[in-house]
Design an enzyme around this catalytic site. Structure first.
Site, PDB file in Angstrom:
ATOM      1  N   GLY A   1      34.014  24.445  26.338  1.00  0.00           N
ATOM      2  CA  GLY A   1      34.281  25.755  25.756  1.00  0.00           C
ATOM      3  C   GLY A   1      33.062  26.673  25.814  1.00  0.00           C
ATOM      4  O   GLY A   1      33.182  27.871  26.096  1.00  0.00           O
TER       5      GLY A   1
ATOM      6  N   CYS B   1      23.267  23.250  10.362  1.00  0.00           N
ATOM      7  CA  CYS B   1      22.015  22.650   9.941  1.00  0.00           C
ATOM      8  C   CYS B   1      21.053  22.690  11.123  1.00  0.00           C
ATOM      9  O   CYS B   1      21.312  22.110  12.157  1.00  0.00           O
ATOM     10  CB  CYS B   1      22.269  21.201   9.526  1.00  0.00           C
ATOM     11  SG  CYS B   1      20.819  20.419   8.856  1.00  0.00           S
TER      12      CYS B   1
END
Ligand code: PLP
Length: 386
Positions: free
Chosen positions: A71, A325
């Site tokens: 993607g 994160c």
């Protein structure tokens, strides 16, 4: 202890039928699809068969499918490819604040190259307004890129209406349909997009392979330069086993779509109703909008999403927060932030995403375990007062 995987928007278990289809292209038919000998021809035939399966799933023609490494690459190719090929026509791109980083970071790069990018706001359900899109389109607008369904909340954008607008104004329309393809009916003959990204590992196919649909007549400057593979739109030896896996995953998604949607609606209904009955002070994010039936983004007041994620992992439950994160620090979800939700709601959000292999027993286990984990965490924090 039961293991429950509810992180299917991150990635899915590969369907064993897909693995089986791929295996011979590692072990027996391992030719390079560009080679003229028999091994190569077998590989080439398999690639073309897979192209037909991908095209068929989304109502495209096989020649409109360009295989990529996933993607992210499909998104990069769409934006950079259009910008480089048609940049002289216009220098404005319209996208939204809730897009995936594959779009946002690429748009930022294009800004550095002189394009103007408008990042649309969304409402509290994560939906953009058609009026905003209409207002933003000017004579300099080249491309609109809007995702079909959001990866964090599952909310579905009104793409049909945007496509009509884009056609009227002569603007290219790309959709990042990585979370939609294989889960919802998407047909490019009715949905008039010019470009569409998809990725195999989001619908029980292998990682590292995807495709970009490029409507006939739309040209692209390649991003990956090299050989003349993919009709000169993407250089590099084809990932034959991966492409075969993508093709088989598309066939399976077509066969299983209705049963999956029914299963997902049923299980998510039980999950959300069960949590609402058992856990006070929760919010289901994006619930007012049209959503993919297998995604539920829930905020638990007074609880940090990351702590809950770890607490649930200890109980064998795999879920996700929308937060990214990096370098050891957690930044709040840009999607929930764009939706204008209060900090407490953003910080306490967890995404539950079901897959074809999810079962009723999984939900029962969650309803048994999660309320106690949340309640324990709330007892330990001064942040929560019921
Ligand atoms: N776009 C969306 C909406 C996604 O959810 C993802 C994956 O998380 C991507 C793009 C990137 O796809 P890939 O992992 O195949 O590079």
């Amino acid at each position: 202890m039961r293991k429950v995987y509810l992180d299917n928007n991150a990635t899915t278990q590969v369907d064993p039928i897909v693995v089986e289809a791929m295996a011979s292209f590692y072990l027996e038919n391992y030719g390079n699809a560009s080679s003229v000998h028999g091994f190569g021809q077998k590989a080439k035939a398999a690639v073309e068969e897979a192209r037909e399966s991908v095209a068929s799933l989304i109502g495209a023609e096989p020649r409109e499918i360009v295989f990529t490494s996933g993607g992210t690459e499909a998104d990069n190719l769409a934006l950079k490819g259009i910008a480089a090929r048609y940049g002289s026509r216009g220098a404005k791109i319209i996208t939204a604040k809730t897009e995936h980083p594959a779009i946002l970071r690429t748009a930022e790069l294009l800004e550095q190259r002189g394009f103007r990018v408008s990042y649309l706001d969304v409402d509290s359900s994560g939906i953009i307004s058609i009026e905003d899109v209409e207002q933003e389109i000017d004579d300099d607008t080249l491309l609109i890129s809007l995702m079909c369904a959001n990866n964090e909340t599952g909310t579905i954008q009104p793409l049909e209406d945007i496509a009509v607008l884009a056609r009227e104004r002569g603007v290219f329309l790309h959709t990042d349909a990585v979370q939609g393809v294989g889960k919802m009916a998407l047909d490019v003959t009715t949905l008039k997009v010019d470009l569409l990204s998809l990725s195999a590992h989001k619908f029980h196919g292998p990682k590292g392979v995807g495709a970009l649909f490029v409507r006939d007549g739309v040209e692209l400057e390649p991003v990956m330069l090299g050989g003349s593979q993919e009709r000169k739109r993407r250089g590099g030896t084809e990932n034959v086993p991966g492409i075969v896996g993508l093709g088989r995953a598309c066939q399976r998604a077509d066969e299983c779509r209705e049963s999956f949607q029914a299963l997902a609606s049923e299980l998510r209904g039980r999950l959300e109703t069960g949590f609402t009955e058992r856990i006070p002070d929760i919010v289901i994010n994006g619930a007012e909008a049209k959503r993919l039936p297998h995604v539920s983004n829930i905020s638990f007041k007074g609880v940090q999403g990351e702590s809950l994620l770890i607490g649930l992992d200890i109980e064998g439950i795999a879920v996700s927060t929308g937060a990214a994160c990096s370098s050891g620090s957690v930044s709040p979800s840009h999607v929930l932030t764009a939706m204008g939700l209060p900090a407490e709601t953003i910080n306490g959000a967890i995404r539950f995403s079901l897959g074809r292999m999810s079962a009723e027993e999984d939900i029962k286990y969650l309803l048994d375990v999660v309320p106690a984990v949340v309640s324990r965490m709330r007892e330990m924090t001064p942040l929560y007062k019921s």
